[in-house]
Motif scaffolding. Structure first.
Motif, PDB file in Angstrom:
ATOM      1  N   THR A   1       0.855  -1.245   0.098  1.00 20.82           N
ATOM      2  CA  THR A   1      -0.179  -0.064  -0.169  1.00 20.82           C
ATOM      3  C   THR A   1       0.824   1.414   0.540  1.00 20.82           C
ATOM      4  N   TRP A   2       1.476   0.772   0.890  1.00 23.85           N
ATOM      5  CA  TRP A   2       2.557   2.257   1.161  1.00 23.85           C
ATOM      6  C   TRP A   2       3.618   2.698  -0.394  1.00 23.85           C
ATOM      7  N   ILE A   3       4.138   1.612  -1.168  1.00 21.89           N
ATOM      8  CA  ILE A   3       4.776   1.453  -2.660  1.00 21.89           C
ATOM      9  C   ILE A   3       3.142   2.371  -3.571  1.00 21.89           C
ATOM     10  N   ILE A   4       2.415   1.251  -3.723  1.00 24.28           N
ATOM     11  CA  ILE A   4       1.737   1.889  -4.261  1.00 24.28           C
ATOM     12  C   ILE A   4       1.345   3.696  -3.949  1.00 24.28           C
ATOM     13  N   SER A   5       0.634   3.908  -3.288  1.00 28.80           N
ATOM     14  CA  SER A   5       0.647   5.185  -2.708  1.00 28.80           C
ATOM     15  C   SER A   5       1.781   6.655  -3.424  1.00 28.80           C
ATOM     16  N   SER A   6       3.152   6.042  -2.412  1.00 24.39           N
ATOM     17  CA  SER A   6       4.520   7.597  -2.757  1.00 24.39           C
ATOM     18  C   SER A   6       4.308   7.077  -4.820  1.00 24.39           C
ATOM     19  N   THR A   7       4.107   5.519  -5.314  1.00 28.59           N
ATOM     20  CA  THR A   7       4.350   6.126  -6.855  1.00 28.59           C
ATOM     21  C   THR A   7       3.526   6.236  -7.329  1.00 28.59           C
ATOM     22  N   SER A   8       2.078   6.511  -7.180  1.00 29.89           N
ATOM     23  CA  SER A   8       0.771   7.497  -7.728  1.00 29.89           C
ATOM     24  C   SER A   8       1.129   8.631  -6.933  1.00 29.89           C
ATOM     25  N   LEU A   9       1.630   9.172  -6.374  1.00 31.30           N
ATOM     26  CA  LEU A   9       2.195  10.721  -5.652  1.00 31.30           C
ATOM     27  C   LEU A   9       3.023  11.116  -6.872  1.00 31.30           C
ATOM     28  N   ALA A  10       4.199  10.168  -7.231  1.00 28.73           N
ATOM     29  CA  ALA A  10       5.202  10.674  -8.022  1.00 28.73           C
ATOM     30  C   ALA A  10       4.773  10.817  -9.547  1.00 28.73           C
ATOM     31  N   GLY A  11       3.968   9.821  -9.842  1.00 24.21           N
ATOM     32  CA  GLY A  11       3.479   9.826 -11.349  1.00 24.21           C
ATOM     33  C   GLY A  11       2.677  10.572 -11.275  1.00 24.21           C
ATOM     34  N   ASN A  12       1.360  11.223 -10.325  1.00 25.34           N
ATOM     35  CA  ASN A  12       0.420  12.252 -10.307  1.00 25.34           C
ATOM     36  C   ASN A  12       0.991  13.905 -10.932  1.00 25.34           C
ATOM     37  N   ILE A  13       1.840  14.171  -9.843  1.00 35.14           N
ATOM     38  CA  ILE A  13       2.409  15.173 -10.087  1.00 35.14           C
ATOM     39  C   ILE A  13       3.097  14.991 -11.132  1.00 35.14           C
ATOM     40  N   SER A  14       3.713  14.971 -11.868  1.00 35.54           N
ATOM     41  CA  SER A  14       4.854  14.499 -13.084  1.00 35.54           C
ATOM     42  C   SER A  14       4.875  15.660 -14.362  1.00 35.54           C
ATOM     43  N   SER A  15       5.552  16.089 -14.743  1.00 34.53           N
ATOM     44  CA  SER A  15       4.370  16.732 -15.993  1.00 34.53           C
ATOM     45  C   SER A  15       4.366  16.065 -16.911  1.00 34.53           C
ATOM     46  N   CYS A  16       5.374  15.090 -16.975  1.00 36.03           N
ATOM     47  CA  CYS A  16       5.364  14.349 -18.719  1.00 36.03           C
ATOM     48  C   CYS A  16       4.009  13.890 -18.987  1.00 36.03           C
ATOM     49  N   VAL A  17       3.971  13.205 -20.381  1.00 36.63           N
ATOM     50  CA  VAL A  17       2.882  12.923 -20.437  1.00 36.63           C
ATOM     51  C   VAL A  17       3.268  11.491 -21.319  1.00 36.63           C
ATOM     52  N   SER A  18       1.631  11.368 -21.238  1.00 32.00           N
ATOM     53  CA  SER A  18       1.453   9.404 -21.807  1.00 32.00           C
ATOM     54  C   SER A  18       1.065   9.113 -23.225  1.00 32.00           C
ATOM     55  N   SER A  19       0.990   7.958 -23.802  1.00 29.35           N
ATOM     56  CA  SER A  19       1.029   7.510 -24.945  1.00 29.35           C
ATOM     57  C   SER A  19      -0.295   7.034 -24.567  1.00 29.35           C
ATOM     58  N   SER A  20      -1.046   6.672 -26.319  1.00 34.34           N
ATOM     59  CA  SER A  20      -2.400   5.663 -26.042  1.00 34.34           C
ATOM     60  C   SER A  20      -1.981   4.259 -26.350  1.00 34.34           C
ATOM     61  N   SER A  21      -0.938   3.862 -25.468  1.00 35.46           N
ATOM     62  CA  SER A  21      -0.473   2.398 -25.427  1.00 35.46           C
ATOM     63  C   SER A  21      -1.276   2.037 -24.226  1.00 35.46           C
ATOM     64  N   MET A  22      -2.144   0.798 -24.686  1.00 38.55           N
ATOM     65  CA  MET A  22      -3.219  -0.061 -23.376  1.00 38.55           C
ATOM     66  C   MET A  22      -1.979  -0.633 -22.773  1.00 38.55           C
ATOM     67  N   ARG A  23      -0.158  -1.193 -22.476  1.00 35.75           N
ATOM     68  CA  ARG A  23       0.093  -0.844 -22.279  1.00 35.75           C
ATOM     69  C   ARG A  23       0.527  -0.379 -20.826  1.00 35.75           C
TER      70      ARG A  23
END
Length: 293
Positions: free
Chosen positions: A52-74
């Protein structure tokens, strides 16, 4: 450890790559924290709590990032596993770039510079509110930078306009640095500073406007600058007897440039002769016929 970090090199989108890196770092941190708790504090960390701690910390890093995603299903599946909100790329903005004629009683000059490893040149074309070509120029300025070539094109345009007593001048270029140089002379190299100051004095006696245009709307000047790489200097006089519609003239800019380049190649021997000032008068009629085509 090397195999773990190689997971980040599988062609992920920027946002997904940041999320995977954060997950790996948080995973190692959770293992280290659980080990220290067990060894020094005699406490056992439950694996569900660590996950749970790993997921929450990773979620915070991914959401505050300014990088963009792609349309890949993976990528989509990995980001959703860590409760990361997707950052889609910005949509493409399509801009219509065409040459715009000036107001009545104004003269518009488009200038451009060209540069290669051996030499540089500048070129420009003057047109009125009916899109009639008044004159144009191409000049080889020797071994200088691309920025200096752009500046020389702007200065040559001002000098020609002053010599022909055109007091309403609109200068347009595809170099943002040239536009900024008119606001701050500190950008101008010292080799051109005196000439630049003289041109600024000339513009004070004019109704003078400078603006930026994308390269797609500056095709004629770009073609003349490329021709100038093979010349010393040539001024092409144009007669203002063309009554074509301005919109039609704008649409034929690319065709005119392509024709100039083709004719310049066909008359390569003539151009070589024109570089000798003593032979310029011999080919004056040929030059005028060349520019009427």
């Amino acid at each position: 450890m090397d195999d773990i970090w190689h997971l980040c090199d599988n062609g992920w989108s920027p946002q997904c790559k940041i999320t995977i890196k954060a997950a790996l770092i948080n995973l190692l941190n959770a293992i280290w924290f659980a080990r220290n708790n067990a060894r020094f504090n005699n406490k056992v960390t439950h694996w569900k709590s660590a996950v749970t701690w790993i997921i929450s910390s990773t979620s915070l890093a991914g959401n505050i990032s300014s990088c963009v995603s792609s349309s890949s299903m993976r990528d989509f599946m990995i980001l959703k596993c860590f409760n990361v909100k997707l950052h889609p790329p910005n949509p493409l903005v399509i801009k219509e770039v065409i040459w715009q004629p000036p107001l009545e009683h104004w003269v518009k000059c488009n200038t451009d510079g060209a540069f290669n490893n051996h030499k540089s040149s500048c070129g420009g074309i003057f047109r009125n509110h009916k899109a009639e070509s008044l004159c144009c120029f191409a000049e080889n300025i020797g071994l200088k930078s691309a920025f200096m070539a752009e500046l020389c094109g702007a200065m040559t345009a001002i000098e020609i306009a002053n010599g022909r007593n055109w007091k309403n001048l609109w200068l347009e270029t595809d170099s943002t640095l040239v536009v900024m140089a008119f606001k701050s002379s500190e950008l101008v190299p010292w080799e051109l500073s005196n000439r630049w100051m003289n041109c600024n004095l000339l513009t004070r006696n004019m109704n003078f406007v400078v603006s930026h245009v994308y390269r797609e709307g500056n095709q004629c000047a770009d073609g003349l600058a490329n021709i100038g790489l093979n010349l010393d200097r040539v001024d092409f006089p144009y007669s203002a007897n063309n009554s074509e519609d301005p919109r039609s003239q704008v649409r034929t800019d690319k065709t005119r440039v392509a024709e100039l380049i083709r004719l310049e190649r066909s008359f390569s021997s003539l151009v070589e002769e024109l570089t000798c000032k003593g032979n310029l008068h011999r080919y004056q009629k040929d030059l005028q016929r060349l520019m009427r085509l």
